[in-house]
Design a protein around this motif. Structure first.
Motif, PDB file in Angstrom:
ATOM      1  N   CYS A 117       0.832  -1.215   0.000  1.00 49.22           N
ATOM      2  CA  CYS A 117       0.000   0.000   0.000  1.00 49.22           C
ATOM      3  C   CYS A 117       0.862   1.259   0.000  1.00 49.22           C
ATOM      4  N   VAL A 118       1.987   1.215   0.700  1.00 52.05           N
ATOM      5  CA  VAL A 118       2.910   2.354   0.678  1.00 52.05           C
ATOM      6  C   VAL A 118       3.424   2.575  -0.738  1.00 52.05           C
ATOM      7  N   ALA A 119       3.815   1.494  -1.421  1.00 52.13           N
ATOM      8  CA  ALA A 119       4.313   1.614  -2.795  1.00 52.13           C
ATOM      9  C   ALA A 119       3.235   2.189  -3.713  1.00 52.13           C
ATOM     10  N   LEU A 120       1.993   1.699  -3.577  1.00 52.11           N
ATOM     11  CA  LEU A 120       0.897   2.196  -4.414  1.00 52.11           C
ATOM     12  C   LEU A 120       0.607   3.660  -4.110  1.00 52.11           C
ATOM     13  N   ARG A 121       0.645   4.027  -2.832  1.00 55.07           N
ATOM     14  CA  ARG A 121       0.391   5.416  -2.434  1.00 55.07           C
ATOM     15  C   ARG A 121       1.436   6.357  -3.029  1.00 55.07           C
ATOM     16  N   LEU A 122       2.694   5.957  -2.984  1.00 55.36           N
ATOM     17  CA  LEU A 122       3.772   6.782  -3.519  1.00 55.36           C
ATOM     18  C   LEU A 122       3.680   6.916  -5.035  1.00 55.36           C
TER      19      LEU A 122
END
Length: 249
Positions: A117-122
């Protein structure tokens, strides 16, 4: 060969104003890497505090870039890579190692989902630039929120920890508006409200001590859920009106 030599000598050298923000971003990345290494050596508390310091570096690099006028596409991409390590991988490894190993597959899925989710958010943040509040919980807030349970010494059942990781991950990839404090300057900020907020922040560290980061980021997360914009609240009325007019356009 002559063309390559000519290209090499005519290549524009980077100026200090472009290098300085990336040096600060390197501090963010190193905090994340050191945090992971400490976790692997069973030093979970200092590993969690390094995520806290990574947030400080992450806030400083943008300020320095704006102050020096040295922002670049390279800096934007480098910042995202550092954030992925410090606020995605490091908290996931930290929580898995300290709280979730006993859950086996569920623990692996929860930690991996959070990092994903962090990767997708970034990736979304780099592609979609929306003025005003952040769309979804910012990664530094999400990473430090989950790490702050370790900092505060709060011991939760494994399933509750896994649920917190899942919900925090969902908040990051959601479209819930979260306060953006980048518009706060000496001219735009309401001095009285800022003084009250900083006083409350200082008091939380004095009385709550290691539980202060958990208190602060819980309040920030709840503010987004009830659609309370801390950034706009801290602005002077005229600056708030300007922000509303920018949104409408």
């Amino acid at each position: 060969m002559k063309f390559l030599k000519h290209e090499r000598f005519n290549r524009k050298q980077l100026e200090f104003k472009q290098i300085a923000p990336n040096m600060v971003t390197s501090g963010n990345l190193l905090c994340g890497l050191f945090s992971i290494m400490l976790v692997l050596n069973n030093h979970v508390l200092p590993a969690a505090w390094l995520i806290f310091f990574a947030v400080i570096f992450d806030g400083l690099d943008g300020k320095i870039a704006r102050m020096l006028g040295g922002g670049s596409q390279f800096g934007l991409e480098f910042d995202s890579l550092a954030d992925l390590v410090s606020f995605g991988v490091a908290p996931a490894v930290l929580l898995y190692h300290s709280e979730l190993r006993g859950l086996y597959l569920i623990g692996v899925i929860a930690a991996s989902f959070f990092a994903l989710c962090v990767a997708l958010r970034l990736a979304r943040f780099n592609v979609v630039h929306v003025p005003g509040p952040f769309q979804g919980l910012p990664c530094p807030a999400g990473g430090l929120f989950v790490a702050s349970f370790i900092i505060a010494g709060v011991k939760l059942p494994g399933l509750i920890t896994a649920l917190i990781l899942f919900l925090t991950g969902l908040l990051m990839i959601s479209s819930i508006p979260y306060a953006n404090l980048k518009k706060l300057t000496n001219k735009s900020a309401d001095k009285v409200k800022c003084f009250a907020s900083f006083s409350l922040l200082a008091l939380s560290f004095i009385f709550l001590k290691s539980a202060a980061p958990l208190f602060v980021f819980t309040a920030y997360i709840l503010g987004g859920l009830i659609h309370f914009d801390w950034g706009e609240w801290l602005l002077r009325p005229e600056a708030r009106n300007e922000a509303y007019s920018e949104k409408s356009h």
